[in-house]
Design an enzyme around this catalytic site. Sequence first.
Site, PDB file in Angstrom:
ATOM      1  CD  GLU A   1     103.096  41.927  59.114  1.00 26.99           C
ATOM      2  OE1 GLU A   1     104.300  42.145  59.343  1.00 26.99           O
ATOM      3  OE2 GLU A   1     102.634  41.805  57.950  1.00 26.99           O
TER       4      GLU A   1
ATOM      5  CG  HIS B   1     106.834  47.600  52.420  1.00 29.42           C
ATOM      6  ND1 HIS B   1     107.880  47.635  53.303  1.00 29.42           N
ATOM      7  CD2 HIS B   1     105.716  47.334  53.157  1.00 29.42           C
ATOM      8  CE1 HIS B   1     107.427  47.385  54.527  1.00 29.42           C
ATOM      9  NE2 HIS B   1     106.114  47.209  54.465  1.00 29.42           N
TER      10      HIS B   1
ATOM     11  CG  ASP C   1     104.313  44.543  50.662  1.00 27.20           C
ATOM     12  OD1 ASP C   1     105.346  45.150  50.342  1.00 27.20           O
ATOM     13  OD2 ASP C   1     104.071  44.158  51.826  1.00 27.20           O
TER      14      ASP C   1
HETATM   15  N1  ADE Z   1     108.167  43.967  54.053  1.00 26.78           N
HETATM   16  C1  ADE Z   1     107.248  44.206  53.107  1.00 26.78           C
HETATM   17  N2  ADE Z   1     106.015  43.990  53.602  1.00 26.78           N
HETATM   18  C2  ADE Z   1     106.165  43.633  54.894  1.00 26.78           C
HETATM   19  C3  ADE Z   1     105.272  43.309  55.935  1.00 26.78           C
HETATM   20  N3  ADE Z   1     103.949  43.288  55.761  1.00 26.78           N
HETATM   21  N4  ADE Z   1     105.784  42.964  57.131  1.00 26.78           N
HETATM   22  C4  ADE Z   1     107.098  42.953  57.322  1.00 26.78           C
HETATM   23  N5  ADE Z   1     107.977  43.260  56.369  1.00 26.78           N
HETATM   24  C5  ADE Z   1     107.520  43.610  55.169  1.00 26.78           C
HETATM   25 ZN    ZN Z   2     104.733  46.555  55.822  1.00 30.54          ZN
END
Ligand code: ADE
Ligand code: ZN
Length: 335
Positions: free
Chosen positions: A197, A16, A276
């Site tokens: 996740e 991201h 991230d």
């Molecule tokens: N937006 C940025 N990182 C994310 C993640 N790991 N899971 C869901 N949305 C996100």
């Molecule tokens: Zn992500």
Amino acid sequence: MNPNITTLPKVELHLHIEGTLEPELMFELATRNHIALPYHSPEALRKAYQFDDLQSFLDLYYQGANALITEQDFYDLTWAYLLRCAEDNVIHTEIFFDPQTHTDRGIDFDTVINGIHRALIDGERQLGISFGIIACFLRHLSQESAFETLTSVLQHQDKIIGVGLDSSEVGHPPQKFQQVFDQAKASGLYTVAHAGEEGPAQNISDSIELLHVSRIDHGVRCTEDPELVDMLIQTQMPLTVCPLSNLKLKVFDEMTQHNLVTLLDKGVAVTINSDDPAYFGGYMNANFAAVDEAFKLTNPQLAKLSLNAINASFIDEPTKRVYRQKIQHWLDNTK
Ligand code: ADE
Ligand code: ZN
């Protein structure tokens, strides 16, 4: 760090761009844009990066994105990430951006995409890093809002290759976005989605069946459904796994408990990515190194991770062949 990780050519598929905003750059942009930040220094901000779960991270991440205002800000953000890619020997990257995070606070879609795209073009010319751009719909917002975003995406289809789905997974299942994904696909865009996740394995199956995705982002909870794992192996559906992210967001308590290497050895098309990196403690090499420290990866395992990413990417076939040769060359020349 295992020196073989440094030299391995890598492909990143789950990143991201807003999640690459390092505290130092956030402060620089805040000063430039006359924005007050709720922290007195980059160090104080970094200390606040302790998360209990996905939502506690997202709250800080959306707050951080407020520092991004001008096209140059988006350029500088993306350029800083590309310099990190060059350091980590990343040869291709397919990056996400979250249009609604910016349009909902009055920033034009064009401002965002033009800044990101211009930096990626410069990165391709000056650093030799090829790229793709994927626009993600925020799943905590409505499908109607996603449709509005899709309209803007289609106006920039010369720059954007696909759409994704991110943000809070629990309570916002894939079926909420079935129609907008149908339209995106019919318009010639690739589709991907975060699933499994924090949400259940069912979200992975539903993203495949209802959203017709080409890849699953994360997907680590697939192990809760052995039949699903068999299907992932048979279809070679790629999973873009993010090890340091999973640790920071407490999806796994320890890296030694992560299922990435088990899935790799079973033949699931897993890849390693940084998600991230400014918030989770590292870019591509750091993610590979964290897995290597816990599992002692062999050179064939390292090569397979990069090959999986090349195969899972939206690169054209001739370029894929060239990239596969780079991995073979690395394998043949690495002890
Ligand atoms: N937006 C940025 N990182 C994310 C993640 N790991 N899971 C869901 N949305 C996100
Ligand atoms: Zn992500």
